[in-house]
Design an enzyme around this catalytic site. Structure first.
Site, mmCIF file in Angstrom:
data_model
loop_
_atom_site.group_PDB
_atom_site.id
_atom_site.type_symbol
_atom_site.label_atom_id
_atom_site.label_comp_id
_atom_site.label_asym_id
_atom_site.label_seq_id
_atom_site.Cartn_x
_atom_site.Cartn_y
_atom_site.Cartn_z
ATOM 1 N N ASP A 173 0.877 -1.169 0.000
ATOM 2 C CA ASP A 173 0.000 0.000 0.000
ATOM 3 C C ASP A 173 0.916 1.221 0.000
ATOM 4 O O ASP A 173 1.603 1.502 0.984
ATOM 5 C CB ASP A 173 -0.901 -0.039 1.247
ATOM 6 N N LYS A 198 -6.017 10.249 -1.625
ATOM 7 C CA LYS A 198 -5.017 10.999 -0.867
ATOM 8 C C LYS A 198 -4.107 11.789 -1.813
ATOM 9 O O LYS A 198 -4.584 12.634 -2.531
ATOM 10 C CB LYS A 198 -4.256 10.044 0.041
HETATM 11 C C1 PLP Z 1 -7.356 6.062 2.959
HETATM 12 C C2 PLP Z 1 -6.542 4.843 2.885
HETATM 13 C C3 PLP Z 1 -7.048 3.638 2.380
HETATM 14 C C4 PLP Z 1 -8.489 3.488 1.955
HETATM 15 O O1 PLP Z 1 -8.814 4.250 0.823
HETATM 16 P P1 PLP Z 1 -10.266 4.868 0.529
HETATM 17 O O2 PLP Z 1 -10.019 5.659 -0.715
HETATM 18 O O3 PLP Z 1 -10.673 5.686 1.708
HETATM 19 O O4 PLP Z 1 -11.196 3.720 0.306
HETATM 20 C C5 PLP Z 1 -6.197 2.554 2.299
HETATM 21 N N1 PLP Z 1 -4.913 2.619 2.715
HETATM 22 C C6 PLP Z 1 -4.403 3.753 3.219
HETATM 23 C C7 PLP Z 1 -2.974 3.769 3.675
HETATM 24 C C8 PLP Z 1 -5.187 4.901 3.330
HETATM 25 O O5 PLP Z 1 -4.660 6.008 3.862
#
Ligand code: PLP
Length: 390
Positions: A173, A198
């Site tokens: 991730d 993000k």
């Molecule tokens: C926000 C986030 C997610 C989930 O993403 P969404 O767009 O809110 O579904 C997954 N991993 C990390 C590290 C995040 O900050």
């Protein structure tokens, strides 16, 4: 011409692709369906869940920036994570970090409780725990570095080698750094996942996700599952996200410069007990971050020294930081993980993950760093004063 720099790729991806009018910026294709040119004559696209030119333009940009064979653009980061879970059969084991994103934790737990696969959460900085987990021959290892909210760093290359030796794939991730500052596939990961909500979109106005695979066959499998399950991202969201990607590199430089400046200013303030930022030489993951990242990112966490009044002073007394969850936008945010992003975790699990009730997380935006520092220091000074008054 030499291969362009990723910053150039981010700016120019899919420009001048419109053959009808020569539009510099590609148009947004909102149509859900496409005509067949005749009986048995399908064009490139037929239905937008299966394929859409605007979504493909974003996918192309992200695949190139992460150095992958292909990218599936999903409706959210969680949809992307759910998509990767389709690689697991009921007997398969998933190894995940005990301090992974709360939504990922909940998804892995809920799906494994229903028998869709098995999951084991471990501290990935504990080499003994990693070795024991890999001895169980997992199918997939999940990594999230830097972690949320303490910004711990995990060695992607070492974990990829160990996972491959155990017959597992490694999924990373990469939401917290974006491809501007870290490219896990180049370090040996097989799959990269993003919440494009993000940094990639960067303007806090789109929920979206992406899954980039190193291998074309894995990408093909995931693209089929995205179509089957209906996880694909929308056209307008894709248009906005690609618009955000064009400024990714200069934004990341500003986020990082502000994070550096703020982390430096927080250290040594009497109302601050500890500062967590991988750019600080005192951070336990600093040397590793220097090796595997191209920057330290725009997230900083710190512990407030003092009682709840001091904490409230900081959380409510800032004028340039919005008290809100999420991260990665051009506007600065402040968040209290224990009652906000990590409230769903039980207190014991929070303690194990090292998330105290005095921890504050900042997402540094693109404002002028001096303004952010002044705002924070003033709030911290008031936090000291409110406690001196007994
Ligand atoms: C926000 C986030 C997610 C989930 O993403 P969404 O767009 O809110 O579904 C997954 N991993 C990390 C590290 C995040 O900050």
């Amino acid at each position: 011409m030499a291969k362009p720099d990723p910053q150039t790729v981010a700016v120019r991806s899919a420009l001048e692709s419109d053959t009808q009018h020569g539009a510099v910026v590609p148009p947004v294709h909102l149509s859900t369906n496409y005509t067949f040119s005749g009986f048995k004559e399908k064009r490139v696209y037929d239905y937008s869940r299966s394929g859409n030119p605007t979504r493909d333009a974003l996918a192309g940009a992200l695949a190139e920036l992460e150095g992958g064979a292909g990218c599936v653009v999903t409706a959210s980061g969680m949809a992307g994570i759910l998509l990767v879970c389709q690689l697991l059969d009921p007997s398969d084991l998933l190894i995940a970090p005990h301090d992974c994103y709360g939504g990922s934790y909940r998804l892995f737990e809920s799906l494994s409780a229903r028998g869709q696969f098995r999951v084991r959460f471990i501290d990935q900085n504990d080499s003994q725990a990693v070795a024991e987990a890999l001895a169980e021959r997992p199918r997939l290892v999940w990594v999230e570095t830097p972690s949320n909210p303490l910004l711990r760093i995990v060695d992607i290359a070492a974990l990829a080698d160990a996972a491959h030796a155990a017959g597992a794939l490694l999924a990373a991730d990469n939401t917290f750094l974006s491809p501007a500052l870290q490219t896990p596939l180049a370090l040996g990961a097989d799959i990269v996942v993003h919440s494009t909500t993000k940094y990639l979109n960067g303007h806090s106005d789109v929920i979206g996700g992406a899954v980039i695979s190193a291998d074309a066959e894995v990408h093909g499998t995931l693209a089929d599952w995205a179509n089957t399950l209906g996880l694909s991202g929308g056209a307008f969201d894709s248009y906005l996200t690609l618009r955000g990607v064009r400024t990714l590199f200069p934004r990341m430089r500003q986020h990082e410069a502000n994070a550096n400046q703020v982390a430096g200013a927080l250290i040594g303030h009497p109302a601050v007990q500890a500062v967590y930022y991988p750019g600080l030489a005192s951070h336990p993951g600093h040397a590793l971050a220097c090796r595997q990242q191209r920057g330290f990112g725009g997230m900083v966490s710190f512990e407030v020294a003092g009682d709840e009044r001091a904490l409230r002073c900081v959380l409510e007394g800032l004028s340039l930081f919005s008290l809100a969850e999420s991260l990665g936008g051009v506007e600065s945010l402040v968040c209290h993980p224990a009652t906000m992003t990590h409230a769903a975790m039980d207190p014991a699990a929070r303690r194990t993950a090292g998330i105290s009730d005095r921890l504050v997380r900042l997402s540094l935006g693109a404002e002028a760093g001096e303004d952010l520092v002044a705002d924070l220091l003033a709030a911290l000074d008031r936090a000291l004063a409110v406690q001196a008054r007994v």
